[in-house]
Design a protein around this motif. Structure first.
Motif, PDB file in Angstrom:
ATOM      1  N   GLU A  44      -0.632  10.838 -18.437  1.00  0.00           N
ATOM      2  CA  GLU A  44      -0.470  10.040 -17.209  1.00  0.00           C
ATOM      3  C   GLU A  44      -0.766  10.208 -15.937  1.00  0.00           C
ATOM      4  N   ILE A  45      -1.134  11.443 -15.700  1.00  0.00           N
ATOM      5  CA  ILE A  45      -1.816  11.936 -14.402  1.00  0.00           C
ATOM      6  C   ILE A  45      -3.041  11.267 -14.348  1.00  0.00           C
ATOM      7  N   GLY A  46      -3.669  11.228 -15.517  1.00  0.00           N
ATOM      8  CA  GLY A  46      -5.068  10.424 -15.660  1.00  0.00           C
ATOM      9  C   GLY A  46      -4.930   8.847 -15.742  1.00  0.00           C
ATOM     10  N   ILE A 101       1.827   9.500  -5.648  1.00  0.00           N
ATOM     11  CA  ILE A 101       2.272  10.783  -5.229  1.00  0.00           C
ATOM     12  C   ILE A 101       3.513  11.412  -5.977  1.00  0.00           C
ATOM     13  N   VAL A 102       4.584  10.539  -6.086  1.00  0.00           N
ATOM     14  CA  VAL A 102       5.791  10.799  -7.008  1.00  0.00           C
ATOM     15  C   VAL A 102       5.169  11.460  -8.430  1.00  0.00           C
ATOM     16  N   THR A 103       4.309  10.351  -8.980  1.00  0.00           N
ATOM     17  CA  THR A 103       3.959  10.605 -10.387  1.00  0.00           C
ATOM     18  C   THR A 103       3.199  11.935 -10.406  1.00  0.00           C
ATOM     19  N   MET A 104       2.319  11.838  -9.662  1.00  0.00           N
ATOM     20  CA  MET A 104       1.396  13.199  -9.819  1.00  0.00           C
ATOM     21  C   MET A 104       2.189  14.550  -9.710  1.00  0.00           C
ATOM     22  N   SER A 105       3.322  14.447  -8.868  1.00  0.00           N
ATOM     23  CA  SER A 105       3.876  15.552  -8.559  1.00  0.00           C
ATOM     24  C   SER A 105       5.077  15.956  -9.467  1.00  0.00           C
ATOM     25  N   VAL A 106       5.829  15.062 -10.019  1.00  0.00           N
ATOM     26  CA  VAL A 106       6.417  15.010 -11.223  1.00  0.00           C
ATOM     27  C   VAL A 106       5.804  15.579 -12.316  1.00  0.00           C
ATOM     28  N   ASN A 107       4.809  14.998 -12.744  1.00  0.00           N
ATOM     29  CA  ASN A 107       3.945  15.275 -14.021  1.00  0.00           C
ATOM     30  C   ASN A 107       3.545  16.691 -13.698  1.00  0.00           C
ATOM     31  N   LEU A 108       2.981  17.245 -12.612  1.00  0.00           N
ATOM     32  CA  LEU A 108       2.524  18.418 -12.383  1.00  0.00           C
ATOM     33  C   LEU A 108       3.511  19.597 -12.488  1.00  0.00           C
ATOM     34  N   THR A 145       5.250   3.041 -15.724  1.00  0.00           N
ATOM     35  CA  THR A 145       5.559   3.716 -17.050  1.00  0.00           C
ATOM     36  C   THR A 145       5.163   5.367 -16.801  1.00  0.00           C
ATOM     37  N   PRO A 146       4.147   5.585 -16.269  1.00  0.00           N
ATOM     38  CA  PRO A 146       3.671   7.279 -15.949  1.00  0.00           C
ATOM     39  C   PRO A 146       4.952   7.677 -14.773  1.00  0.00           C
ATOM     40  N   LEU A 147       5.350   6.703 -14.153  1.00  0.00           N
ATOM     41  CA  LEU A 147       6.286   7.316 -13.027  1.00  0.00           C
ATOM     42  C   LEU A 147       7.677   7.650 -13.752  1.00  0.00           C
ATOM     43  N   VAL A 148       7.994   6.793 -14.731  1.00  0.00           N
ATOM     44  CA  VAL A 148       9.294   6.949 -15.244  1.00  0.00           C
ATOM     45  C   VAL A 148       9.694   7.845 -16.286  1.00  0.00           C
ATOM     46  N   ASN A 149       8.446   8.042 -17.320  1.00  0.00           N
ATOM     47  CA  ASN A 149       8.658   8.706 -18.206  1.00  0.00           C
ATOM     48  C   ASN A 149       9.015  10.614 -17.729  1.00  0.00           C
ATOM     49  N   PRO A 150       8.224  10.962 -17.036  1.00  0.00           N
ATOM     50  CA  PRO A 150       8.663  12.514 -16.674  1.00  0.00           C
ATOM     51  C   PRO A 150      10.229  12.522 -16.424  1.00  0.00           C
ATOM     52  N   PHE A 151      10.498  11.457 -15.449  1.00  0.00           N
ATOM     53  CA  PHE A 151      12.071  11.508 -15.375  1.00  0.00           C
ATOM     54  C   PHE A 151      13.168  11.462 -16.569  1.00  0.00           C
ATOM     55  N   ILE A 152      12.600  10.814 -17.489  1.00  0.00           N
ATOM     56  CA  ILE A 152      13.335  10.625 -18.842  1.00  0.00           C
ATOM     57  C   ILE A 152      13.347  11.847 -19.562  1.00  0.00           C
ATOM     58  N   TYR A 153      12.108  12.393 -19.553  1.00  0.00           N
ATOM     59  CA  TYR A 153      12.014  13.828 -20.332  1.00  0.00           C
ATOM     60  C   TYR A 153      12.845  15.028 -19.531  1.00  0.00           C
ATOM     61  N   SER A 154      12.733  14.959 -18.257  1.00  0.00           N
ATOM     62  CA  SER A 154      13.361  16.049 -17.482  1.00  0.00           C
ATOM     63  C   SER A 154      14.857  15.801 -17.321  1.00  0.00           C
ATOM     64  N   PHE A 170       0.849  -1.219  -0.086  1.00  0.00           N
ATOM     65  CA  PHE A 170      -0.109   0.053  -0.095  1.00  0.00           C
ATOM     66  C   PHE A 170       1.015   1.257   0.084  1.00  0.00           C
ATOM     67  N   TRP A 171       1.783   1.157   0.876  1.00  0.00           N
ATOM     68  CA  TRP A 171       2.680   2.301   1.012  1.00  0.00           C
ATOM     69  C   TRP A 171       3.537   2.811  -0.174  1.00  0.00           C
ATOM     70  N   MET A 172       4.083   1.463  -0.918  1.00  0.00           N
ATOM     71  CA  MET A 172       4.736   1.546  -1.936  1.00  0.00           C
ATOM     72  C   MET A 172       3.954   2.159  -3.207  1.00  0.00           C
ATOM     73  N   PHE A 173       2.804   1.688  -3.432  1.00  0.00           N
ATOM     74  CA  PHE A 173       1.995   2.216  -4.490  1.00  0.00           C
ATOM     75  C   PHE A 173       1.460   3.609  -4.057  1.00  0.00           C
ATOM     76  N   LEU A 174       1.386   4.218  -2.947  1.00  0.00           N
ATOM     77  CA  LEU A 174       0.944   5.575  -2.416  1.00  0.00           C
ATOM     78  C   LEU A 174       2.216   6.294  -2.926  1.00  0.00           C
ATOM     79  N   LEU A 175       3.129   5.853  -2.612  1.00  0.00           N
ATOM     80  CA  LEU A 175       4.536   6.779  -3.003  1.00  0.00           C
ATOM     81  C   LEU A 175       4.685   6.886  -4.302  1.00  0.00           C
ATOM     82  N   MET A 176       4.510   5.863  -5.047  1.00  0.00           N
ATOM     83  CA  MET A 176       4.782   5.802  -6.562  1.00  0.00           C
ATOM     84  C   MET A 176       3.415   6.861  -7.265  1.00  0.00           C
TER      85      MET A 176
END
Length: 312
Positions: A68-70, A34-41, A279-288, A26-32
């Motif tokens: 990816e936020i969606g 939050i990070v995905t939402m934050s980085v994409n935003l 994938t939605p977690l990794v993609n913004p890091f790749i671009y940035s 649960f905490w692992m998915f929650l962290l992913m």
């Protein structure tokens, strides 16, 4: 068909996690999430407030981040609720809404990656006419076409599956509602639904793949004809992040949606975690991380925030 009943809700089996590990997962998915939402935003915000990034490439990148936020918002909250409350049931209507929005976003991203390939082709092969060809009007038309095409390609198979008879059991061996496990619950017409999903997915994916392949064939040809090694390196760097995302995305999508009922439940779950969460977690890091302009804009705005704080 004699024993056909109207299914009003489904029960999701969920992830194959031991009870003592559910809180950790649960905490692992929650962290992913939050990070995905934050980085994409953050990526969307940086592009919006940085005037020198108001270009077609970053306009499409913002659309990709929005998709990816969606993605994660359609799937991950449901996983978190299931892990925390052990609630496995989902209504018939809620299940098909989840299937529709997830598949729609997936199809939109598939087409968008092809459009982004075309943008890179114009930027490298026709740099002097880039501003004219990829004008604001053209970019907006391309985005509207992308979303419309994805909506039409998604609506037909999802509406078709929702009208098929579900005779029971109503247990979905997955952690969210998705086409492949749903088709296994259809009685009598599963092959027809499977065919519809495969055909629509194949058309969407192949159209995007063809645009991407043709674009990169012309890009590579143009780069090889450049006399300057600096020009070659710069041209390759502008395509590196997009090409990385394309390879990751297409490989998982092709594996998932071509003949979706041919794999077992565990394979479907692994593939779904890869393209719906990782994938939605990794993609913004790749671009940035691979994009010098995005990094410079980010550092610049961080410095602006730090200076007033330090003066206080």
């Amino acid at each position: 068909m004699i024993n056909q009943t109207h299914v009003k809700e489904f029960f999701l089996v969920g992830l194959p996690v031991l009870p003592e590990l559910q809180i950790l997962v649960f905490w692992m998915f929650l962290l992913m999430y939050i990070v995905t939402m934050s980085v994409n935003l953050v990526l969307i915000t940086i592009v919006k407030i940085s005037r020198h990034l108001h270009r077609p490439m970053y306009f499409f990148l913002c659309n990709l981040s929005f998709l990816e936020i969606g993605y994660v918002s359609v799937t991950v909250p449901r996983i978190l609720i299931s892990l925390l409350t052990h609630k496995k049931s989902i209504s018939f209507e809620g299940c098909f809404l989840q299937v529709f929005f997830f598949t729609f976003l997936c199809a939109t991203e598939t087409v968008l990656l092809g459009i982004m390939s075309f943008d890179r082709y114009v930027a490298i092969c026709h740099p002097l006419r880039y501003a004219i060809i990829m004008s604001c009007r053209v970019c907006l038309q391309l985005i509207i076409t992308t979303w419309t095409f994805a909506f039409l390609a998604t609506s037909f198979p999802i509406i078709l599956i929702s009208t098929l008879p579900f005779c029971g059991p109503n247990v979905i061996d997955h952690f969210f509602c998705e086409c492949a496990p749903l088709l296994k619950l259809v009685c009598g017409y599963a092959d027809f639904g499977d065919l519809a999903v495969t055909v629509c997915a194949a058309i969407t994916i192949l159209c995007s793949v063809m645009i991407t392949l043709l674009s990169y064939i012309f890009i590579i040809t143009t780069i090889l004809q450049m006399s300057s090694s600096t020009g070659n390196q710069k041209a390759f760097s502008t395509c590196a992040s997009h090409l990385t995302v394309v390879i990751i995305f297409y490989s998982t999508i092709l594996a998932m949606y071509i003949k979706p009922t041919a794999r077992d439940a565990h394979q479907n779950k692994v593939m779904a975690v890869l393209y719906a969460v990782v994938t939605p977690l990794v993609n913004p890091f790749i671009y940035s991380l691979k994009n010098k302009e995005v990094k410079e804009a980010l550092y610049k705005h961080i410095a602006k925030i730090r200076i007033p704080i330090e003066t206080k």
